[in-house]
Design a protein around this motif. Structure first.
Motif, mmCIF file in Angstrom:
data_model
loop_
_atom_site.group_PDB
_atom_site.id
_atom_site.type_symbol
_atom_site.label_atom_id
_atom_site.label_comp_id
_atom_site.label_asym_id
_atom_site.label_seq_id
_atom_site.Cartn_x
_atom_site.Cartn_y
_atom_site.Cartn_z
ATOM 1 N N ALA A 1 38.160 -1.841 34.330
ATOM 2 C CA ALA A 1 39.225 -2.157 35.285
ATOM 3 C C ALA A 1 39.438 -1.052 36.301
ATOM 4 N N ASN A 2 39.422 0.197 35.839
ATOM 5 C CA ASN A 2 39.833 1.297 36.713
ATOM 6 C C ASN A 2 38.842 2.456 36.783
ATOM 7 N N GLY A 3 37.741 2.351 36.073
ATOM 8 C CA GLY A 3 36.817 3.470 36.004
ATOM 9 C C GLY A 3 36.045 3.726 37.289
ATOM 10 N N LYS A 4 35.542 4.929 37.388
ATOM 11 C CA LYS A 4 34.672 5.284 38.498
ATOM 12 C C LYS A 4 33.288 4.679 38.279
ATOM 13 N N LEU A 5 32.433 4.830 39.273
ATOM 14 C CA LEU A 5 31.097 4.236 39.223
ATOM 15 C C LEU A 5 30.049 5.282 39.582
ATOM 16 N N MET A 6 28.995 5.331 38.794
ATOM 17 C CA MET A 6 27.812 6.130 39.143
ATOM 18 C C MET A 6 26.583 5.273 38.884
ATOM 19 N N HIS A 7 25.717 5.168 39.879
ATOM 20 C CA HIS A 7 24.490 4.403 39.656
ATOM 21 C C HIS A 7 23.267 5.253 39.983
ATOM 22 N N TYR A 8 22.151 4.852 39.383
ATOM 23 C CA TYR A 8 20.905 5.581 39.519
ATOM 24 C C TYR A 8 19.905 4.710 40.273
ATOM 25 N N ALA A 9 19.195 5.319 41.198
ATOM 26 C CA ALA A 9 18.232 4.567 42.001
ATOM 27 C C ALA A 9 17.275 3.813 41.087
ATOM 28 N N PRO A 10 17.061 2.519 41.357
ATOM 29 C CA PRO A 10 16.185 1.717 40.496
ATOM 30 C C PRO A 10 14.772 2.302 40.403
ATOM 31 N N TYR B 1 33.033 4.824 34.270
ATOM 32 C CA TYR B 1 33.520 5.885 33.398
ATOM 33 C C TYR B 1 34.917 6.356 33.778
ATOM 34 N N THR B 2 35.625 6.838 32.766
ATOM 35 C CA THR B 2 36.906 7.518 32.915
ATOM 36 C C THR B 2 36.860 8.747 32.011
ATOM 37 N N LYS B 3 37.945 9.471 31.948
ATOM 38 C CA LYS B 3 38.012 10.621 31.053
ATOM 39 C C LYS B 3 37.974 10.199 29.589
ATOM 40 N N LYS B 4 38.316 8.934 29.347
ATOM 41 C CA LYS B 4 38.408 8.462 27.967
ATOM 42 C C LYS B 4 37.147 7.770 27.462
ATOM 43 N N GLY B 5 36.231 7.425 28.350
ATOM 44 C CA GLY B 5 35.048 6.735 27.880
ATOM 45 C C GLY B 5 34.101 6.336 28.989
ATOM 46 N N LYS B 6 32.971 5.734 28.582
ATOM 47 C CA LYS B 6 31.931 5.338 29.525
ATOM 48 C C LYS B 6 31.342 3.998 29.109
ATOM 49 N N VAL B 7 30.877 3.281 30.092
ATOM 50 C CA VAL B 7 30.123 2.054 29.868
ATOM 51 C C VAL B 7 28.820 2.174 30.642
ATOM 52 N N MET B 8 27.718 1.966 29.937
ATOM 53 C CA MET B 8 26.385 2.037 30.545
ATOM 54 C C MET B 8 25.801 0.636 30.628
ATOM 55 N N VAL B 9 25.347 0.246 31.822
ATOM 56 C CA VAL B 9 24.733 -1.071 32.028
ATOM 57 C C VAL B 9 23.295 -0.870 32.472
ATOM 58 N N ILE B 10 22.379 -1.548 31.799
ATOM 59 C CA ILE B 10 20.957 -1.440 32.112
ATOM 60 C C ILE B 10 20.396 -2.840 32.321
ATOM 61 N N MET B 11 19.755 -3.073 33.448
ATOM 62 C CA MET B 11 19.073 -4.344 33.717
ATOM 63 C C MET B 11 17.579 -4.092 33.816
ATOM 64 N N ASN B 12 16.820 -4.902 33.099
ATOM 65 C CA ASN B 12 15.360 -4.788 33.079
ATOM 66 C C ASN B 12 14.760 -6.124 33.487
ATOM 67 N N ASP C 1 13.802 7.338 30.102
ATOM 68 C CA ASP C 1 13.972 8.725 29.680
ATOM 69 C C ASP C 1 15.458 9.085 29.709
ATOM 70 N N THR C 2 16.013 9.385 28.564
ATOM 71 C CA THR C 2 17.445 9.672 28.453
ATOM 72 C C THR C 2 17.856 10.863 29.308
ATOM 73 N N SER C 3 16.937 11.830 29.466
ATOM 74 C CA SER C 3 17.286 13.052 30.194
ATOM 75 C C SER C 3 17.672 12.775 31.638
ATOM 76 N N ARG C 4 17.193 11.665 32.194
ATOM 77 C CA ARG C 4 17.535 11.346 33.582
ATOM 78 C C ARG C 4 19.032 11.097 33.741
ATOM 79 N N PHE C 5 19.664 10.679 32.681
ATOM 80 C CA PHE C 5 21.081 10.317 32.739
ATOM 81 C C PHE C 5 21.968 11.388 32.094
ATOM 82 N N HIS C 6 21.502 12.635 32.146
ATOM 83 C CA HIS C 6 22.177 13.719 31.435
ATOM 84 C C HIS C 6 23.619 13.926 31.901
ATOM 85 N N GLU C 7 23.937 13.506 33.131
ATOM 86 C CA GLU C 7 25.328 13.636 33.595
ATOM 87 C C GLU C 7 26.284 12.745 32.810
ATOM 88 N N MET C 8 25.733 11.722 32.196
ATOM 89 C CA MET C 8 26.550 10.726 31.526
ATOM 90 C C MET C 8 26.332 10.677 30.004
#
Length: 616
Positions: A535-544, A554-565, A574-581
């Motif tokens: 509802a209120n979280g920020k957004l970060m996306h990674y170039a396809p 994401y918020t300070k309280k949690g994160k949601v990760m969405v992956i489309m293949n 590679d998990t390391s690409r998403f190290h910020e999250m």
């Protein structure tokens, strides 16, 4: 002599009676109003034979008759009232006089405003709205399928005819909608549309103050709002400001020649919407867009006429107040006069500071859509107070992103770059996002009836920033036969009519994929309903990369990760690409399966699938 006097008195009585008989009030709108509104002003449109010969008087504490205006048609008067803040609710007589003699009397009511009305809650990014074409949803009251005085009759076999859906049908379905997880309903127009044919869509309005009797009554509409609210569902009204219907009552007796653009004569709209913002556009092109008629049966109203502008503004306020609406959706938004729209949007949001209003600007260019959103610093100085707009650019990019092959400028990269254009919007989080609507082919068809791509589209809309909207039937893979033909894409909802072989409410007759789609959407909707991250979280996306697209809410309280293949094979990320999250060793809940997973150095995503992981 006595006989002569009696004859003279008889003539006077007859003359007076005849004098009164030549006047009447056919329409007085708004039909009633409220005390305690922020704006003290009220304009009454009065229509009746020769009414401008008379002068109204009012005697009620707190109500001042500020002015009375006549127009070129003697059958109209516009009465301007000032209602003081301390005015009490009640009724009073409007006396229409000729000289000192009262010829007509009209009883007018001022109601008490609902407590907290001005600061009403509206739909936000925590909500999901369900879009309904009422004639095609559920027939809850067959007795109103055909109504005396309304021309078009019910004919369910006609794709462009009326099928019988109504307000009672929507009320009967509210438990289903609440159970699915929807929190708002946007219903296509239900005001009277008494054109000879193709009236089921409701966008050719013949009376702005009355619900079409084939749907029910004004009181039924209010009951729908109350019943919906009792289930945590708000009612959103579909508003038409740009045009009326060729059979609207005033088209037979226009107040003035400039009430309708092009002096009431059909002139086709160019539909070149960019003329509004184009600094190089000719005045002729601007006029042909903003003043041209949408179609011949929808006369284009001239909102530069101050009486009409006020009429349209008050009408919307009247419905918000009367039906306790949660919010508004505005049809063909840029087609109306832009100066009027600036004043109109400010007037509505001044009266209701928290109300959400979404406008339809069908453009795939974010620069065009963002022009209308409140807070945009436009180079031409145009100021809008519209809180939201329909995000057509993202809708188009979503379809293309899922269907087209991956390349440097197509596929997921197009979706990614469209979202990157959010810098053009003052408030992208309040845009309304959607997989399809009542004017386009169903999403399942647009994606070539690929169930896996459908699930990706729905997951994207329900996890992305913005306010999601789902068209009725999309939850059960509704199809639009014959391409985008409106009559076919606005199909009857299965189970909405007695005897239907398929029933979406009970699951009877649904195919395996249809039932799975319904369950898939229900799972996401109910998870989303109380999820503050979405509802209120920020957004970060990674170039396809390589047919995969990853983003986080994401918020300070949690994160949601969405992956489309989109790939036909399993993709390893590679998990390391998403190290910020995320980090290897982090655990998450798979929203769609309910399983707990632990991230390792690689994340394996099944072919042609979407994954939604929630992390603490």
């Amino acid at each position: 002599m006595k006989r002569l006097i009696l004859s003279f008195v008889s003539m006077l009585i007859i003359g007076t009676s005849g004098f009164a008989a030549k006047y009447k009030v056919d329409h007085l709108e708004p039909m009633f109003w409220w005390t305690g509104m922020k704006s003290p002003k009220l304009e009454l449109l009065v229509h009746g034979e020769n009414i401008s010969d008379l002068r109204p008087t009012i005697n009620y504490p707190g109500v001042t008759l500020e002015s009375v205006s006549s127009v070129e048609n003697p059958n109209y008067l516009f009465i301007n009232l000032i209602i003081a803040k301390e005015t009490k609710a009640g009724s009073f007589d409007i006396q229409f006089k000729h000289g000192k003699k009262t010829i007509l009397t009209y009883r007018y009511e001022l109601k008490s405003r609902r407590k907290g009305s001005a600061l009403r809650e509206s739909y936000t990014s925590k909500d999901v709205m369900y879009l309904i074409t009422p004639d095609r949803f559920v027939n809850g009251d067959p007795s109103n399928d055909n109504v005396k005085g309304l021309t078009e009759k019910s004919d369910r076999a006609n794709k462009d005819g009326r099928h019988g859906g109504d307000i009672q049908g929507i009320i009967n379905s509210l438990d289903y909608l609440a159970d699915m997880g929807f929190t708002s309903i946007w219903v296509n127009p239900m005001l009277e549309d008494n054109e000879p044919s193709v009236t089921y869509h409701g966008y050719a309005i013949t009376d702005f103050y009355h619900i079409d009797k084939r749907y029910g009554s004004n009181e039924d509409y209010v009951r729908l709002s109350k019943e919906a609210k009792s289930r945590g569902i708000g009612l959103i009204m579909d508003v038409v400001l740009n045009h009326c219907a060729s059979e609207h009552w005033w088209m037979k007796d226009l107040p003035s020649k400039d009430w309708i653009n092009f002096k009431g004569k059909f002139s086709q709209c160019s539909h070149v919407r960019t003329t509004v913002e184009d600094r190089y556009a000719s005045k002729e092109d601007k006029k042909q867009f903003s003043d041209g008629w949408f179609v011949e049966s929808m006369p284009d109203m001239n909102q530069r006429n101050p009486f009409l502008a006020t009429y349209l503004t008050q009408n919307v306020i009247w419905w918000i107040e009367y039906a306790d609406l949660e919010g508004l959706r505005i049809d063909t938004y840029p087609y109306s006069d832009k100066t009027f729209l600036s004043k109109w949007s400010k007037r509505i949001t001044d009266e209701y500071p928290n109300i959400n209003i979404v406008g339809e600007e069908w453009s795939t260019n974010p620069a065009i859509v963002s022009y209308w959103q409140r807070g945009k610093n436009n180079t031409d100085g145009y100021v809008s107070s519209m809180p939201s707009m329909m995000d057509f650019p993202l809708n188009t990019a979503l379809i293309n992103g899922l269907k087209k092959k991956e390349n440097w400028d197509s596929g997921f990269i197009n979706l990614y770059e469209t979202l990157a254009n959010d810098f053009q919007y003052p408030n992208p989080g309040n845009l309304v996002i959607f997989p399809d609507n009542h004017d386009m082919a169903r999403i399942y068809d647009q994606l070539d009836r690929d169930f896996n791509l459908y699930k990706m589209a729905i997951a994207y809309v329900l996890t992305m920033r913005g306010v999601p909207q789902i068209y009725y039937g999309t939850e059960i893979l509704a199809k639009s036969e014959h391409g985008g033909d409106h009559g076919y894409l606005r199909i009857d909802f299965p189970g909405g009519w007695e005897g239907d072989a398929k029933n979406a409410f009970t699951g009877k007759g649904l195919s395996k994929d249809e039932a799975a789609a319904q369950k898939f959407m229900k799972t996401l909707l109910n998870w989303r309903k109380n999820n503050s991250i979405i509802a209120n979280g920020k957004l970060m996306h990674y170039a396809p990369q390589n047919g995969t697209y990853v983003y986080f809410r994401y918020t300070k309280k949690g994160k949601v990760m969405v992956i489309m293949n989109k790939n036909s094979d399993v993709s390893s990320l590679d998990t390391s690409r998403f190290h910020e999250m995320i980090q290897p060793g982090d655990s998450a809940n798979d929203i769609l399966t309910g399983e707990t997973v632990t991230f390792e150095d690689k994340i394996q995503i099944p072919s042609r699938s979407v994954k939604i992981y929630e992390l603490d």
